[in-house]
Design an enzyme around this catalytic site. Structure first.
Site, mmCIF file in Angstrom:
data_model
loop_
_atom_site.group_PDB
_atom_site.id
_atom_site.type_symbol
_atom_site.label_atom_id
_atom_site.label_comp_id
_atom_site.label_asym_id
_atom_site.label_seq_id
_atom_site.Cartn_x
_atom_site.Cartn_y
_atom_site.Cartn_z
ATOM 1 N N GLU A 31 31.157 126.178 -7.596
ATOM 2 C CA GLU A 31 31.184 126.589 -9.004
ATOM 3 C C GLU A 31 32.002 127.863 -9.194
ATOM 4 O O GLU A 31 32.798 127.961 -10.140
ATOM 5 C CB GLU A 31 29.759 126.852 -9.528
ATOM 6 C CG GLU A 31 28.815 125.686 -9.405
ATOM 7 C CD GLU A 31 27.959 125.723 -8.149
ATOM 8 O OE1 GLU A 31 26.759 125.409 -8.252
ATOM 9 O OE2 GLU A 31 28.485 126.052 -7.072
ATOM 10 N N CYS A 91 22.745 127.702 -8.213
ATOM 11 C CA CYS A 91 21.861 128.793 -7.803
ATOM 12 C C CYS A 91 21.913 129.899 -8.858
ATOM 13 O O CYS A 91 22.655 129.817 -9.838
ATOM 14 C CB CYS A 91 22.311 129.332 -6.445
ATOM 15 S SG CYS A 91 23.900 130.202 -6.502
#
Length: 152
Positions: A56, A84
């Protein structure tokens, strides 16, 4: 109804690339408001020896460079695993409009599993979330990767 399967398949290809190089198999694709792929990448923490080199983060960085702005409004981020806390925070800070993720991460997921960072009403930006897209496929890739590591 919009389907995100095709974009998730691209992210799954990236996840497989990660697995092939010994990285945790997570892949991500960044899509602009016209439906074009802006960036695609996979986890590279081991390769780069960088704790922030999550799939990401890498596509957000490339997307910002290509756009010439850190504000990625109008963009959709597609990722094979629930982000996360670090990645969820970056998604909010980048002003991503929509997050599409595959498998849930009960140990570190900060979108729905442990925390709800991207939809927290106390923050100045909230992200539309589309969970569970091809979750079984992404989840199996992760399970197989870690099973193989345990048996080495």
């Amino acid at each position: 109804m919009v389907t995100y399967d095709a974009w998730m398949r691209l992210a799954l290809e990236e996840a497989q690339r990660a697995a092939d190089t010994g990285e945790v198999p997570v892949g991500a694709v960044l899509i602009d408001d016209a439906g074009q792929v802006v960036a695609r990448n996979h986890n590279q923490r081991e390769t780069q020896q960088d704790p922030t080199a999550h799939a990401e983060m890498l596509v957000l960085r490339e997307g910002a460079q290509r756009r010439g702005s850190w504000r990625l409004t109008g963009y959709t981020l597609v990722v094979t695993l629930e982000p996360c806390a670090m990645c969820a925070g970056a998604i909010v800070l980048a002003r991503i409009d929509r997050l599409v993720f595959g498998a849930w991460d009960p140990k570190a997921g900060a979108v729905e599993s442990l925390y709800h960072l991207v939809t927290d009403p106390r923050l100045n930006h909230r992200v539309e979330v589309v969970p569970g897209v091809l979750a079984e496929t992404g989840g199996m890739l992760l399970k197989e990767f870690f099973r193989a590591r345990r048996h080495k």
